[in-house]
Design an enzyme around this catalytic site. Structure first.
Site, PDB file in Angstrom:
ATOM      1  CG  ASP A 268      -2.166   0.890   0.942  1.00  0.00           C
ATOM      2  OD1 ASP A 268      -2.103   1.726   0.007  1.00  0.00           O
ATOM      3  OD2 ASP A 268      -3.185   0.756   1.654  1.00  0.00           O
TER       4      ASP A 268
HETATM    5  C1  BGC Z   1      -5.052   3.323   0.008  1.00  0.00           C
HETATM    6  C2  BGC Z   1      -5.135   2.380  -1.170  1.00  0.00           C
HETATM    7  C3  BGC Z   1      -4.947   3.144  -2.466  1.00  0.00           C
HETATM    8  C4  BGC Z   1      -3.616   3.877  -2.414  1.00  0.00           C
HETATM    9  C5  BGC Z   1      -3.307   4.680  -3.666  1.00  0.00           C
HETATM   10  C6  BGC Z   1      -3.811   4.196  -0.039  1.00  0.00           C
HETATM   11  O1  BGC Z   1      -3.902   5.191   0.911  1.00  0.00           O
HETATM   12  O2  BGC Z   1      -5.089   2.601   1.217  1.00  0.00           O
HETATM   13  O3  BGC Z   1      -6.387   1.737  -1.165  1.00  0.00           O
HETATM   14  O4  BGC Z   1      -5.012   2.279  -3.551  1.00  0.00           O
HETATM   15  O5  BGC Z   1      -3.632   4.771  -1.310  1.00  0.00           O
HETATM   16  O6  BGC Z   1      -4.192   5.734  -3.810  1.00  0.00           O
END
Ligand code: BGC
Length: 748
Positions: A268
């Site tokens: 993530d």
């Molecule tokens: C989220 C993800 C997301 C990523 C990119 C993170 O903060 O938890 O779900 O895909 O950001 O935007």
């Protein structure tokens, strides 16, 4: 003959047999398209330098990782996900580029999709996402988001699917197949046990092995084993003391060795915490930087602490995805508008099956003979939900609001529609905002004025439709809600409206449970219409006017009050939040020091009793139970036959549409194990089917429930086990309304 241990003997006597090898073995997913290029990949890797290889294992830009330019192998382009393709941002910041072609279709969010209880709808949804990802030149969709909805207050409940692993898993499979059959990759997120937003950046989820296996992992397992998902995103939190992005057990042992995952694991955003441990622990790509998987990884290989073979395997995983999902040709990408009619139609189909009718005392569908003036009251009647709060939103090409939907549907009928805002939800205040008190006062004064206008309008109308609930500022990534109360004094407002005009229909626009006790008491008809995408307003109007019958079913429980829900009732949530914590995005500078100091456990003390498993077992009556949802017609269930076989229980029954309207119904099959030797929920969902029936039509509905689905995780033996013996099969239209029942005996 080998001696059986005492525990084993006792379990065998209780009729519990183990199928450990079946579950522990890596089933190499049959026909996995990812495995079609192995020789070519071996050759490519043989010709690559270490630097070239490592260059692929971290972000190139915020939403891309590098290919191999020298060989004409394109970068991988990622896109949020999960409910629409996110707008284009500057390569290395979150700043939108303001393009004119990147407006996408806003698909209904996760809990709305789940309310359809339709694998076919999930398939269409994935297909639609893939089509728009392609138009935008994207390879991997950062979705579906499939964590279990554990807490009613969970900030991302609206993105996630359900509190039930079987329903979540079936829809995750549909979404994955829909996207990948249509040429784009999914990335299942957030693996794993990321069921709260507060402190997600440093919390350690402490969960029993049984709950992990039976509740939290199955949606991921299903999408990997049954649909060959190409990507998985490691969650921010820790599980069992290790960050998910360096969790050897989760990533290497379970995901790859047991389930046979062959694709890529990406972190993530900002969720990587080490070089060596993450490299050995199963992470392939660090996003969105090269802090740990850049030069530090090259150095670690040179120092001999990370074998080059490990790097080769990661490059192989990436190339599998790259060669299976061809890059979008430059002359195609971003040449036309992202949102296209075919996908808008899918958004409508999903939305129209997701709306849940909770209560109807005669006001719906709207009777055009009686109703001449409708007062539509509420901020959510006109609020767009494609964006707001923290995290991925959709720059929607358009979004039909509830008010617009009704106005269009009622055009030419002679019915007048008037709107009053009724209330406003105050925006999020910054911490330490000096003007907070003054701003709160101002909002209060505005809300008084708006309430007065709304009540006056309600008095004039034949019918009032109150459209309230949460919004995307209230339900958001990065933080959980403090409670499930309706914001901005909606309870008081609705009481005043009901007094002014008892012909009150309430539409709740929410993605998660809210406390509906007051609303329920003073409203005659009540619906949940979710954050329902670009076509949400049209779908809602079609249900309100009776163009279609509502057929959504709750994918989670609406508790009467928050304290009834498992984690709150056990006092294990919320945890004490250190004053300086906040979201993962804060404190980026001193991140590691900060995280090392912030230690907190999330105790999943309710074990397997998540959602309705808790309410039914503990006999706590919810306001509206899991699986619940009414129709304008009446469905009758009869003639249940449940035949246990060697591999599956064959269930069949008759479903009759006995009412006056064509409609769809979601039939649900639950199983109880009343004489079990182990802890069991009172009932568990084991099958479901959406069926369309014309008025007066009957159908024999058949469902096959694999015995595999009846297994439990035996912690002593560390494997799946099937308990033989008596079971009860229940069939009906919701977890609390199961008119058909048959006793069976489960045996291999
Ligand atoms: C989220 C993800 C997301 C990523 C990119 C993170 O903060 O938890 O779900 O895909 O950001 O935007």
């Amino acid at each position: 003959m080998k001696h059986l241990s005492l525990a084993w003997t006792l379990l065998a006597a209780a009729g519990i047999t183990f199928s450990a090898c079946q579950s522990q073995q890596a089933s190499s997913p049959k026909g996995n398209p990812l495995m079609a290029h192995e020789d070519e990949i071996t050759e490519i890797i043989a010709g690559m330098s270490l630097e070239e290889k490592v260059n692929m294992l971290h972000a190139k830009h915020m939403f891309s990782s590098a290919g191999i330019e020298r060989l004409g192998i394109a970068d991988i382009e990622y896109a949020d996900g999960p409910f629409g393709i996110r707008e284009e941002m500057e390569p290395d910041s979150w700043m939108p580029l303001g393009w004119s072609t990147d407006s996408a279709t806003f698909f209904p969010t996760g809990s709305a999709l789940a309310a359809t209880w339709s694998e076919d709808m999930a398939y269409q949804y994935g297909k639609g996402m893939a089509a728009e990802a392609y138009l935008r030149g994207k390879d991997m969709i950062l979705g579906p988001a499939i964590n279990i909805q554990r807490l009613p207050t969970g900030g991302r409940t609206y993105e996630y699917l359900s509190e039930d692993p079987l329903l979540s898993g079936a829809l995750a499979v549909g979404y994955t197949q829909g996207a990948q059959d249509n040429g784009r990759a999914v990335c299942l997120k957030h693996y794993a046990v990321n069921s709260q937003e507060n402190m997600r950046g440093f919390i350690n989820s402490v969960v029993s092995e049984r709950a992990l296996r039976e509740i939290y992992l199955p949606p991921f397992e299903a999408a990997v084993r049954e649909a060959n998902a190409y990507g998985v995103m490691a969650a921010y939190n820790k599980v069992g003391g290790d960050w998910c992005s360096e969790n050897d057990r989760l990533l290497n042992k379970i995901l790859r060795d047991e389930w046979g995952f062959r694709g890529i694991v990406i972190s993530d955003w900002g969720g990587t915490h080490s070089t060596v441990k993450a490299a050995l622990g199963g992470l392939d790509v660090e996003m969105p930087s090269d802090r740990y998987f850049g030069q530090a990884l090259i150095d670690s290989v040179k120092a001999g602490v990370v074998p080059e073979e490990v790097i080769n395997q990661k490059v192989r995983n990436l190339l599998r995805v790259r060669l299976t999902v061809p890059a979008v040709p430059k002359e195609v990408a971003n040449k036309q508008m992202t949102s296209q009619p075919a996908q808008q139609q899918i958004a409508y189909e999903v939305a129209s099956r997701s709306i849940v009718l909770l209560k109807n005392e005669g006001l719906l569908p709207i009777d055009a003979q009686k109703v001449k003036t409708i007062a539509v009251i509420g901020d959510n009647a006109t609020r767009r939900m494609a964006q707001g709060g923290v995290g991925a939103g959709v720059k929607a090409l358009y979004e039909i609001t509830p008010l617009q939907g009704l106005q269009t549907a009622l055009e030419g009928t002679g019915i007048t529609v008037k709107h009053a805002q009724g209330y406003i939800v105050p925006g999020r205040m910054r911490r330490n905002d000096k003007n907070a008190a003054a701003k709160a006062k101002e909002v209060e004064a505005t809300n008084k004025k708006l309430a007065k206008e709304a009540v006056a309008l309600a008095k004039e109308a034949d019918l009032v439709i109150f459209v309230g609930g949460d919004n995307r500022e209230v339900e958001t990534e990065g933080s959980d809600r403090k409670d499930i109360d309706l914001p901005a004094g909606q309870n008081e407002l609705i009481q005043a409206i009901a007094q002014a005009n008892p012909n009150l229909v309430t539409v709740m626009v929410v993605g998660a449970p809210v406390d509906l006790r007051t609303v329920n008491d003073c409203t005659k008809s009540l619906l949940i219409s979710w954050f329902n995408g670009s076509e949400g307003g049209h779908a809602l109007a079609d249900v309100l006017t009776g163009e279609i019958s509502p057929s959504g079913k709750l994918p989670f429980t609406f508790p009467a009050k928050l304290d009834d829900s498992p984690a709150y009732s056990l006092g294990v949530y919320p945890q004490e939040q250190p004053a300086a914590s906040g979201d993962v995005f804060v404190n980026l500078v001193n991140r590691d020091k900060f995280r090392a100091e912030m230690k907190a456990d999330a105790d999943y003390a309710e074990g397997i009793l998540v959602g309705y498993r808790w309410y039914t077992t503990k006999q706590v009556k919810p306001l509206y139970p899991f699986g619940y949802g009414l129709s304008y017609t009446q469905f009758q269930y009869s003639d249940l036959q449940a035949k246990p076989g060697k591999d599956a229980i064959e269930v069949s029954f008759t479903l009759n549409n006995a009412g006056g309207m064509d409609a769809e119904e979601v039939a649900q099959v639950y199983i109880a194990r009343p004489q079990s030797a182990i802890e069991r929920p009172a009932i568990e969902l084991k099958g479901f089917k959406r069926i369309a029936l014309k008025k007066g039509e009957s159908q024999t509905v058949s469902l096959s429930i694999p015995l595999e689905k009846l297994r439990h995780w035996d912690e002593a033996q560390n494997g799946w086990a099937l308990e033989e013996g008596p079971a009860v099969v229940y069939v009906g239209c919701s977890s609390d309304n199961l008119p058909l029942k048959q006793n069976i005996n489960v045996a291999r």
